[in-house]
Design a protein around this motif. Structure first.
Motif, PDB file in Angstrom:
ATOM      1  N   ALA A  42       0.825  -1.217   0.000  1.00  0.00           N
ATOM      2  CA  ALA A  42       0.000   0.000   0.000  1.00  0.00           C
ATOM      3  C   ALA A  42       0.856   1.262   0.000  1.00  0.00           C
ATOM      4  N   ARG A  43       2.102   1.145   0.411  1.00  0.00           N
ATOM      5  CA  ARG A  43       2.997   2.312   0.433  1.00  0.00           C
ATOM      6  C   ARG A  43       3.308   2.827  -0.964  1.00  0.00           C
ATOM      7  N   SER A  44       3.042   2.007  -2.002  1.00  0.00           N
ATOM      8  CA  SER A  44       3.279   2.451  -3.381  1.00  0.00           C
ATOM      9  C   SER A  44       2.098   3.200  -3.982  1.00  0.00           C
ATOM     10  N   LEU A  45       0.985   3.288  -3.274  1.00  0.00           N
ATOM     11  CA  LEU A  45      -0.198   3.951  -3.845  1.00  0.00           C
ATOM     12  C   LEU A  45      -0.041   5.477  -3.791  1.00  0.00           C
ATOM     13  N   ASP A  46      -0.887   6.159  -4.572  1.00  0.00           N
ATOM     14  CA  ASP A  46      -0.775   7.620  -4.699  1.00  0.00           C
ATOM     15  C   ASP A  46      -1.006   8.332  -3.370  1.00  0.00           C
ATOM     16  N   GLY A  47      -0.245   9.405  -3.176  1.00  0.00           N
ATOM     17  CA  GLY A  47      -0.522  10.328  -2.066  1.00  0.00           C
ATOM     18  C   GLY A  47      -0.077   9.834  -0.707  1.00  0.00           C
ATOM     19  N   VAL A  48       0.708   8.740  -0.683  1.00  0.00           N
ATOM     20  CA  VAL A  48       1.161   8.234   0.616  1.00  0.00           C
ATOM     21  C   VAL A  48       2.333   9.085   1.111  1.00  0.00           C
ATOM     22  N   ASP A  49       2.198   9.595   2.312  1.00  0.00           N
ATOM     23  CA  ASP A  49       3.244  10.406   2.930  1.00  0.00           C
ATOM     24  C   ASP A  49       4.201   9.458   3.655  1.00  0.00           C
ATOM     25  N   LEU A  50       5.204   8.967   2.898  1.00  0.00           N
ATOM     26  CA  LEU A  50       6.050   7.889   3.430  1.00  0.00           C
ATOM     27  C   LEU A  50       6.788   8.297   4.704  1.00  0.00           C
ATOM     28  N   GLU A  51       7.158   9.574   4.781  1.00  0.00           N
ATOM     29  CA  GLU A  51       7.897  10.023   5.971  1.00  0.00           C
ATOM     30  C   GLU A  51       7.060   9.908   7.234  1.00  0.00           C
ATOM     31  N   ASN A  52       5.756  10.146   7.073  1.00  0.00           N
ATOM     32  CA  ASN A  52       4.886  10.124   8.250  1.00  0.00           C
ATOM     33  C   ASN A  52       4.013   8.871   8.345  1.00  0.00           C
ATOM     34  N   THR A  53       4.383   7.840   7.559  1.00  0.00           N
ATOM     35  CA  THR A  53       3.657   6.564   7.657  1.00  0.00           C
ATOM     36  C   THR A  53       4.608   5.504   8.199  1.00  0.00           C
ATOM     37  N   PRO A  54       4.489   5.184   9.476  1.00  0.00           N
ATOM     38  CA  PRO A  54       5.380   4.143  10.027  1.00  0.00           C
ATOM     39  C   PRO A  54       5.189   2.815   9.293  1.00  0.00           C
ATOM     40  N   ALA A  55       6.265   2.036   9.192  1.00  0.00           N
ATOM     41  CA  ALA A  55       6.163   0.690   8.616  1.00  0.00           C
ATOM     42  C   ALA A  55       5.100  -0.103   9.362  1.00  0.00           C
ATOM     43  N   LYS A  56       4.466  -1.048   8.666  1.00  0.00           N
ATOM     44  CA  LYS A  56       3.437  -1.937   9.240  1.00  0.00           C
ATOM     45  C   LYS A  56       2.150  -1.208   9.632  1.00  0.00           C
ATOM     46  N   THR A  57       1.975   0.031   9.126  1.00  0.00           N
ATOM     47  CA  THR A  57       0.693   0.718   9.332  1.00  0.00           C
ATOM     48  C   THR A  57       0.119   1.080   7.970  1.00  0.00           C
TER      49      THR A  57
END
Lengths: 308, 308
Positions: free
Chosen positions: B43-58
Motif C-alpha cells: 500500500a505504500r506504493s499507492l498515490d498520495g502516501v506520505d512515506l515520511e509520516n507513515t510508520p512501517a506496518k501501518t
C-alpha cells in the motif's frame, strides 16, 4: 522470518512456519475453532481466569498465547487441572491441514483434537442447535468438468468422497456433554459434509459463475442419507487423524506402555448451526453469545474426560 | 453480525459475510496477496502516501481500509491516478474462493485481478526470483485412496487437474513490467501447480502421516513438463475467472459498449520464490524486503496498463 529446510520450515527458535508454535507451547488435548474471536471467548472457561478483570475480546492474563503472522492463534492453559490448548485456524481444508500437521510436529505423545465450528444445516436441526457428526465426507468441485472440452460428458460437476469416521468414544462423550449443557432436543447426530467452497460446493446459487450445482443437495442425500451439516474443515481433521501414524511416539511416550491404536491422533467435532439451508434462516448474534460458551465447556469437559 | 439470506449472507449494511466489503469500497482492478503484512507494505506504493509520516506496518492514512472478522484485509486507493484495491486473503483454495466470489458480488462491470504470492520452485528459478505462470493446475490429495479399502488398487494418491490459463495479455504485461523492475534474468515463465496442502500435496516428506507422495514431483513433471512453481491459491483464481459469467454486467457497464469476453473477470498471477525445492534453500528476510515492493509496483503497473 529466518527459516531453514524447505521440506518442513521452522525458524531458529523451532517455531513452525504458519501456526508459529514450538515444542512445549501446545497441550496434547486441543480444542480447535475457525474464528480467533471464538478462541478468545472460549478461553474464559479455562482455570484461573479472573473474569471480573478480563475485558471481553481479550485473552486472560494467566494463559499462554501466540498469534502467528499467518492468522493462527494458540492459547494454552488448564481446564479442571488438565493441560488444554485452543487453536484458531481460519477457514478451509488447507488451513485445517496446516494446523494438524504443524501441531503434530511439535507435540510428543498421542493427541486428542476436537473441533467446535459453525455449519449450515440440511436436516431439521435449527439455528443455534449443535450437531455432532460421527463421520464426514468431502464435497469437491470437479474442476475438470468446467474445462469446456468434451472429455467430461459423463462426469459429475462435484466429487463426493468416502466417509472418514470420528473417534467413536469422543463422539459419544461430546453428545453426552452437549446434551447436559444445552438439552437433548438441541443436540443432533449424523454425518457432516465438508465443502471446498462456501458457495458452489455448498449448493449456493450465484449467477456470476458457472457452477452447475442446482442438484447438489439431492446428490448429497443420495450419497449419504444421514447428511446433516455442511461446513469447510471437519473432513480434513477426521482424514488426517485416520492417516496419522505413531512415528513421532517413542514407545515410552505411549500411555500404559503400549499403543492402543496405529494412529497418534484421535479426533471429533461438533458444530453450531449458523445457517438453516432449508428455511434460509441465519443465526442471531444473541443466540451465538448464548450457545458458544456452553458448547465450549462441553468440548473441554469431553477433552479432559477421554483417556489419551 | 446480523446476517440475512443463508444463500448469500450479507449484513444490514450490504457487507459480505467473510471478506466484509460492500459496494463502493472495492476497485475493479485488484492486487491480491495472502499475508496482510504484505498488503500493508504494498500500500505504500499507492498515490498520495506520505512515506515520511507513515510508520512501517501501518496502513497509510489517506487510503480506505477494512479488516474483516475472518482475516481479510481490503485497502483501496489509486495508483497513477487509477482506482486500485489490495486484498489480503490468507491461504488456501477455499480462501481464494471466498475472495473472488464476495468481491465479484459487490463490484459492477468487468474486473482485473492479479495475485502476487510466494511459492516453492521446482525449476531453476532461485529464491528471490519471480515466476509468472501462464496457466495453473490443481494438485489434490485423492482422499479416497487413503480409506484403506480395496476399491482404489489402481488409483493414484494425488489427482492432477487440467490446466486453466491466465489472461494472456495480463501475463505478457506482468513479464514485461517485472523484467523492468528486477532484470530479465530474475523473471521466469512456465506453469504453476496449486496444492491443497503445503505438505503432502507439495511432496513434503512427513513421517507423522501416511502420505504416499514420494513420487509426486515426478508425476507433476510428467503431467506438465513446464511445471515451475508450487503454491496454494492461483489455480482457483484462474479457474473462477474462466467460469465467471457476464451476468452482473448491464450492457451499458461494458467498456466500448460491447463485451469482449464471456467472462467478467480477467486474471493473472506472479509469485516470489520463497523455497527452492531442489536445493532445499529458503529465502532470507533481506531478500523479501528488497523484492516485495518492486514486485508490487510491477503488478500495479500491469493492473493500470491493461484495458478493462
Amino acid at each position: 522470518m529466518s527459516m531453514t529446510n524447505a521440506n518442513f520450515p521452522m525458524d531458529a527458535e523451532g517455531r513452525t512456519y504458519h501456526v508459529g508454535i514450538k515444542r512445549g507451547e501446545l497441550a496434547n488435548r486441543v480444542l480447535t475453532v475457525g474464528d480467533p474471536a471464538r478462541a478468545i471467548t472460549l478461553a474464559r472457561s479455562l482455570d484461573g481466569v479472573d473474569l471480573e478483570n478480563t475485558p471481553a475480546k481479550t485473552i486472560p492474563a494467566n494463559l499462554f498465547s501466540y498469534a502467528s503472522h499467518r492468522g493462527f492463534l494458540t492459547i494454552t492453559g488448564t481446564y479442571k487441572g488438565v493441560p488444554v490448548s485452543i487453536v484458531a485456524i481460519g477457514m478451509g481444508i488447507s488451513m485445517m491441514d496446516f494446523f494438524v500437521r504443524e501441531c503434530r510436529a511439535v507435540v510428543d505423545g498421542p493427541m486428542l483434537i476436537i473441533r467446535l465450528g459453525s455449519c449450515g444445516s440440511l436436516s431439521d436441526a435449527a439455528v443455534g442447535d449443535i450437531c455432532v457428526p460421527s463421520g464426514s465426507y468431502l464435497v469437491q468441485r470437479n474442476y475438470d468438468f468446467f474445462a469446456g472440452d468434451s472429455d467430461n460428458a459423463s462426469a459429475k460437476p462435484y466429487h463426493l468422497s468416502k466417509i472418514f469416521q470420528a473417534d467413536p468414544e469422543i463422539t459419544k462423550t461430546l453428545v453426552k456433554n452437549m446434551s447436559a449443557k444445552l438439552g437433548d432436543n438441541h443436540v443432533w447426530s449424523g454425518v457432516n459434509a465438508t465443502a471446498d467452497s462456501f458457495y458452489s460446493s455448498q449448493g449456493r446459487q450465484d449467477l456470476n459463475f458457472v457452477d452447475a450445482n442446482q442438484d447438489l443437495f439431492t446428490e448429497l442425500v443420495e450419497h449419504e442419507p444421514n447428511t446433516m451439516t455442511l461446513e469447510m474443515e471437519t473432513f480434513t481433521l477426521y482424514h488426517l487423524a485416520k492417516t496419522s501414524t505413531t512415528a513421532p511416539l517413542g514407545q515410552s511416550q505411549v500411555s500404559n506402555g503400549e499403543s492402543k491404536s496405529k494412529n497418534s491422533i484421535r479426533a471429533g467435532a461438533c458444530m453450531m448451526v449458523f445457517a438453516q439451508r432449508k428455511t434460509n434462516a441465519f443465526i442471531t448474534k444473541e443466540d451465538v453469545v448464548r450457545v458458544e460458551p456452553l458448547a465450549g465447556q462441553a468440548v473441554f469437559d469431553s477433552l479432559v474426560e477421554v483417556q489419551l
